[in-house]
Design a protein around this motif. Sequence first.
Motif, mmCIF file in Angstrom:
data_model
loop_
_atom_site.group_PDB
_atom_site.id
_atom_site.type_symbol
_atom_site.label_atom_id
_atom_site.label_comp_id
_atom_site.label_asym_id
_atom_site.label_seq_id
_atom_site.Cartn_x
_atom_site.Cartn_y
_atom_site.Cartn_z
ATOM 1 N N ALA A 342 0.865 -1.156 -0.097
ATOM 2 C CA ALA A 342 -0.092 0.020 0.141
ATOM 3 C C ALA A 342 0.830 1.124 0.120
ATOM 4 C CB ALA A 342 -0.787 0.085 1.173
ATOM 5 N N ASP A 343 2.160 1.253 0.219
ATOM 6 C CA ASP A 343 2.986 2.331 0.035
ATOM 7 C C ASP A 343 2.625 3.315 1.347
ATOM 8 O OD1 ASP A 343 5.351 3.709 -0.806
ATOM 9 O OD2 ASP A 343 4.010 4.710 -2.243
ATOM 10 N N ARG A 344 2.522 2.951 2.398
ATOM 11 C CA ARG A 344 1.993 3.855 3.497
ATOM 12 C C ARG A 344 3.559 3.927 4.298
ATOM 13 N NH1 ARG A 344 -1.600 5.508 1.075
ATOM 14 N NH2 ARG A 344 -3.637 5.308 1.762
ATOM 15 N N ARG A 345 3.432 4.727 5.271
ATOM 16 C CA ARG A 345 4.663 5.128 6.400
ATOM 17 C C ARG A 345 4.396 3.854 7.306
ATOM 18 N NH1 ARG A 345 4.583 10.794 8.747
ATOM 19 N NH2 ARG A 345 2.434 10.513 8.606
ATOM 20 N N VAL A 346 5.148 3.227 7.414
ATOM 21 C CA VAL A 346 5.000 1.674 8.225
ATOM 22 C C VAL A 346 6.208 1.545 9.371
ATOM 23 C CG1 VAL A 346 4.793 -0.761 7.951
ATOM 24 C CG2 VAL A 346 3.761 0.371 6.379
ATOM 25 N N LEU A 347 5.731 1.104 10.373
ATOM 26 C CA LEU A 347 6.582 0.830 11.592
ATOM 27 C C LEU A 347 6.718 -0.823 11.555
ATOM 28 C CD1 LEU A 347 7.256 2.059 14.984
ATOM 29 C CD2 LEU A 347 6.719 -0.153 14.661
ATOM 30 N N LEU A 348 7.695 -1.593 11.287
ATOM 31 C CA LEU A 348 7.512 -3.131 11.692
ATOM 32 C C LEU A 348 8.070 -3.469 12.840
ATOM 33 C CD1 LEU A 348 8.965 -3.831 7.987
ATOM 34 C CD2 LEU A 348 6.502 -3.623 8.771
ATOM 35 N N ASP A 349 7.209 -4.475 13.329
ATOM 36 C CA ASP A 349 7.473 -4.899 14.679
ATOM 37 C C ASP A 349 7.131 -6.328 14.770
ATOM 38 O OD1 ASP A 349 8.544 -4.916 17.544
ATOM 39 O OD2 ASP A 349 6.509 -4.473 18.227
ATOM 40 N N ALA A 350 7.777 -7.094 15.732
ATOM 41 C CA ALA A 350 7.664 -8.332 16.226
ATOM 42 C C ALA A 350 7.361 -9.454 14.813
ATOM 43 C CB ALA A 350 5.875 -8.399 16.720
ATOM 44 N N ASP A 351 6.331 -10.106 14.507
ATOM 45 C CA ASP A 351 6.245 -11.004 13.513
ATOM 46 C C ASP A 351 6.133 -10.033 12.198
ATOM 47 O OD1 ASP A 351 6.046 -13.365 14.666
ATOM 48 O OD2 ASP A 351 4.026 -12.851 15.380
ATOM 49 N N ALA A 352 6.172 -8.986 12.007
ATOM 50 C CA ALA A 352 6.421 -8.262 10.726
ATOM 51 C C ALA A 352 7.933 -8.353 10.531
ATOM 52 C CB ALA A 352 5.805 -7.027 10.830
ATOM 53 N N LEU A 353 8.768 -8.169 11.413
ATOM 54 C CA LEU A 353 10.130 -8.381 11.401
ATOM 55 C C LEU A 353 10.424 -9.645 11.024
ATOM 56 C CD1 LEU A 353 11.225 -6.198 14.386
ATOM 57 C CD2 LEU A 353 11.453 -5.477 11.975
ATOM 58 N N ASN A 354 9.986 -10.778 11.739
ATOM 59 C CA ASN A 354 10.207 -12.109 11.179
ATOM 60 C C ASN A 354 9.922 -12.514 9.822
ATOM 61 O OD1 ASN A 354 11.535 -12.753 13.998
ATOM 62 N ND2 ASN A 354 9.186 -13.012 14.797
ATOM 63 N N LEU A 355 8.697 -11.948 9.613
ATOM 64 C CA LEU A 355 8.273 -12.206 7.928
ATOM 65 C C LEU A 355 9.256 -11.601 6.969
ATOM 66 C CD1 LEU A 355 4.397 -11.839 8.527
ATOM 67 C CD2 LEU A 355 5.565 -13.755 7.890
ATOM 68 N N LEU A 356 9.798 -10.061 7.365
ATOM 69 C CA LEU A 356 10.870 -9.533 6.625
ATOM 70 C C LEU A 356 12.162 -10.502 6.541
ATOM 71 C CD1 LEU A 356 11.797 -7.049 4.925
ATOM 72 C CD2 LEU A 356 12.554 -6.033 7.387
ATOM 73 N N ALA A 357 12.663 -10.822 7.629
ATOM 74 C CA ALA A 357 13.758 -11.871 7.627
ATOM 75 C C ALA A 357 13.280 -13.088 6.735
ATOM 76 C CB ALA A 357 14.001 -12.050 8.979
ATOM 77 N N GLY A 358 12.397 -13.581 6.733
ATOM 78 C CA GLY A 358 12.260 -14.641 5.642
ATOM 79 C C GLY A 358 11.777 -14.606 4.328
ATOM 80 N N GLU A 359 11.317 -13.100 3.999
ATOM 81 C CA GLU A 359 11.116 -12.632 3.036
ATOM 82 C C GLU A 359 11.798 -11.404 2.617
ATOM 83 O OE1 GLU A 359 7.010 -12.703 2.167
ATOM 84 O OE2 GLU A 359 6.649 -14.699 2.781
ATOM 85 N N PRO A 360 13.225 -11.123 2.241
ATOM 86 C CA PRO A 360 13.568 -9.744 2.185
ATOM 87 C C PRO A 360 13.149 -8.899 1.276
ATOM 88 C CG PRO A 360 15.455 -11.365 2.810
ATOM 89 C CD PRO A 360 14.066 -12.265 2.340
ATOM 90 N N ARG A 364 10.740 1.399 1.870
ATOM 91 C CA ARG A 364 10.671 2.913 1.912
ATOM 92 C C ARG A 364 11.662 3.664 2.807
ATOM 93 N NH1 ARG A 364 5.118 5.840 1.544
ATOM 94 N NH2 ARG A 364 6.211 7.231 2.953
ATOM 95 N N ALA A 365 12.385 4.399 2.358
ATOM 96 C CA ALA A 365 13.443 4.986 3.308
ATOM 97 C C ALA A 365 13.007 5.604 4.575
ATOM 98 C CB ALA A 365 14.120 6.233 2.508
ATOM 99 N N ASP A 366 11.661 5.764 4.813
ATOM 100 C CA ASP A 366 10.948 6.292 6.120
ATOM 101 C C ASP A 366 10.435 5.361 6.990
ATOM 102 O OD1 ASP A 366 8.892 6.151 4.489
ATOM 103 O OD2 ASP A 366 8.181 8.016 4.874
ATOM 104 N N THR A 367 10.755 4.097 6.448
ATOM 105 C CA THR A 367 10.019 2.783 7.430
ATOM 106 C C THR A 367 10.927 2.977 8.618
ATOM 107 O OG1 THR A 367 9.629 1.672 5.132
ATOM 108 C CG2 THR A 367 9.921 0.273 7.412
ATOM 109 N N VAL A 368 10.291 2.137 9.650
ATOM 110 C CA VAL A 368 10.974 2.193 10.793
ATOM 111 C C VAL A 368 10.807 0.701 11.413
ATOM 112 C CG1 VAL A 368 10.966 2.772 13.237
ATOM 113 C CG2 VAL A 368 10.306 4.427 11.604
ATOM 114 N N LEU A 369 12.095 0.258 11.802
ATOM 115 C CA LEU A 369 12.178 -1.233 12.119
ATOM 116 C C LEU A 369 12.381 -1.205 13.658
ATOM 117 C CD1 LEU A 369 14.284 -2.801 9.442
ATOM 118 C CD2 LEU A 369 11.739 -2.292 9.413
ATOM 119 N N THR A 370 11.871 -2.034 14.363
ATOM 120 C CA THR A 370 11.904 -1.895 16.017
ATOM 121 C C THR A 370 12.449 -3.436 16.570
ATOM 122 O OG1 THR A 370 9.669 -2.241 16.471
ATOM 123 C CG2 THR A 370 10.591 -0.166 16.128
ATOM 124 N N PRO A 371 13.597 -4.101 16.160
ATOM 125 C CA PRO A 371 13.858 -5.326 16.363
ATOM 126 C C PRO A 371 14.516 -5.508 17.712
ATOM 127 C CG PRO A 371 15.580 -4.417 15.000
ATOM 128 C CD PRO A 371 14.444 -3.296 15.222
#
Length: 500
Positions: A342-360, A364-371
Amino acid sequence: MDADPDHRGTPLYDVAALRAVEARAAGRSGDAFILMARAGQAAWREVLRHWPQAHRIAVVCGPGNNGGDGYELARHALLAGRQVRVLRLQAHAPRTSLAQRACAAFIEAGGCVEDAGEGMPLAESDLVVDAMFGIGLARAPDAQATALIGAINAAGLPVLSLDLPSGVDAATGAAPGAAVRATRTLQFIAAHAGLATGAALACTGALSLAPLECAHLLADVPMAALRLDAGDLSGWLAPRRRDAHKGDSGYVLCVGGDLGTGGAVMLAADAALRCGAGLVGIATRPEHVAPALARRPEAMVRGIDTPALLEPQLSRAGVVALGPGLGQAEWGSALYRRVLEADRRVLLDADALNLLAGEPRTLRADTVLTPHPGEAARLLGMRVAEVQGNRYAAARLLAERHGCVVVLKGAGSLVAAPGRVPRVVAAGNPGMAVGGMGDLLSGCIAALWAQGLDAFEAACCGALLHAVAGDTAARDGERGLLPGDLLDSMRRWSNAEAVS
């Protein structure tokens, strides 16, 4: 490090910077020993300030210039009429010319040096001064030094460490082997980056700084990081206009809460509301709608069976907090993919980070990751011990690899982004090590982001606000602290000008 427009916080420096300042000071004075003499004087003043009644002082000296600082302190204590015992391992005879000079001056003043072998009677002292290893040590101490460190820690006495606790890496904050657990640590020249995060926090005790008349030499020396503490919250968020309305404060959508983990997304929404978001939505399993509304009627809760049902909320959202309680099964994975498409400003936490790790994928440059360290390790394809062994490097690598803002949680949380000076949060406590605290952080950062801070500033301010609220809530005790206990404090600290 590139120029950074906001230098809110206290500068921290790495070992290379400290070495450069030492060299400058020596060059300008013409005698490198002057800096060591200043360090010894500053250390003696620290003893007088915090342990004025200490009459029997044991100073444990190492082979380098840190040991030389210890000899200088011991000389001042001896001349002041204190009973001083300088202890060192046989292998730790002074190796540098400066340490040799300091040792000779101590002996000339009437002191003597004892072998710090087995059976060393530290218990007969009032204070132990740790001057074994300085900023140059980046490995585990050897067996003899490990035994000596163990004896210092087991003595049950107050310990003053000079420059840093022996065994701690000044650059990374890691303790690759045994490390002294100090009551206080007196840093020399400038605050050390490594002492602000990781294992170092369990070793330093209270921190003090002796600039040694070198502050002016730091003017053009690059910072390694900026340390943020509670005082830095003041004025970060501008007061609201008298004619403000809810739309001015943004719409945060919290997406998550698979079956069995609905509380996580509710906590994120609670934090977003308490930190000032004007509108907060929750997209979760239909089974969680009624409990969520009963808990927080201010939130707009929608039951989501398929990604298509997410569209009405997603189209309005200014910031999406994606991941709390999301799960990695079909339901959570489908929502994860739809939000990122959807190309929104997104903060990824918890299982969203685990899904990102499995599917790199590209973010967006203004995404925030909180691992937390475990999630960071999965994202980087390394062990947790490697992440914790150099938290600065891990946060920097995550930010560079994903091209976005990263909050590496843990003791001394770090905020990193490409081209920005890292921030270290000097707040938080062990009571916050409980499930749900990270969900609060997600909601907090998302709310500040929605209210107009950019992604990096929202991450910095949010990580600090969350940690300071945790410290406020822990005044009644750390054990048993719950995420919900922080909510009132989060509201107070998001209005930092009004907090006394």
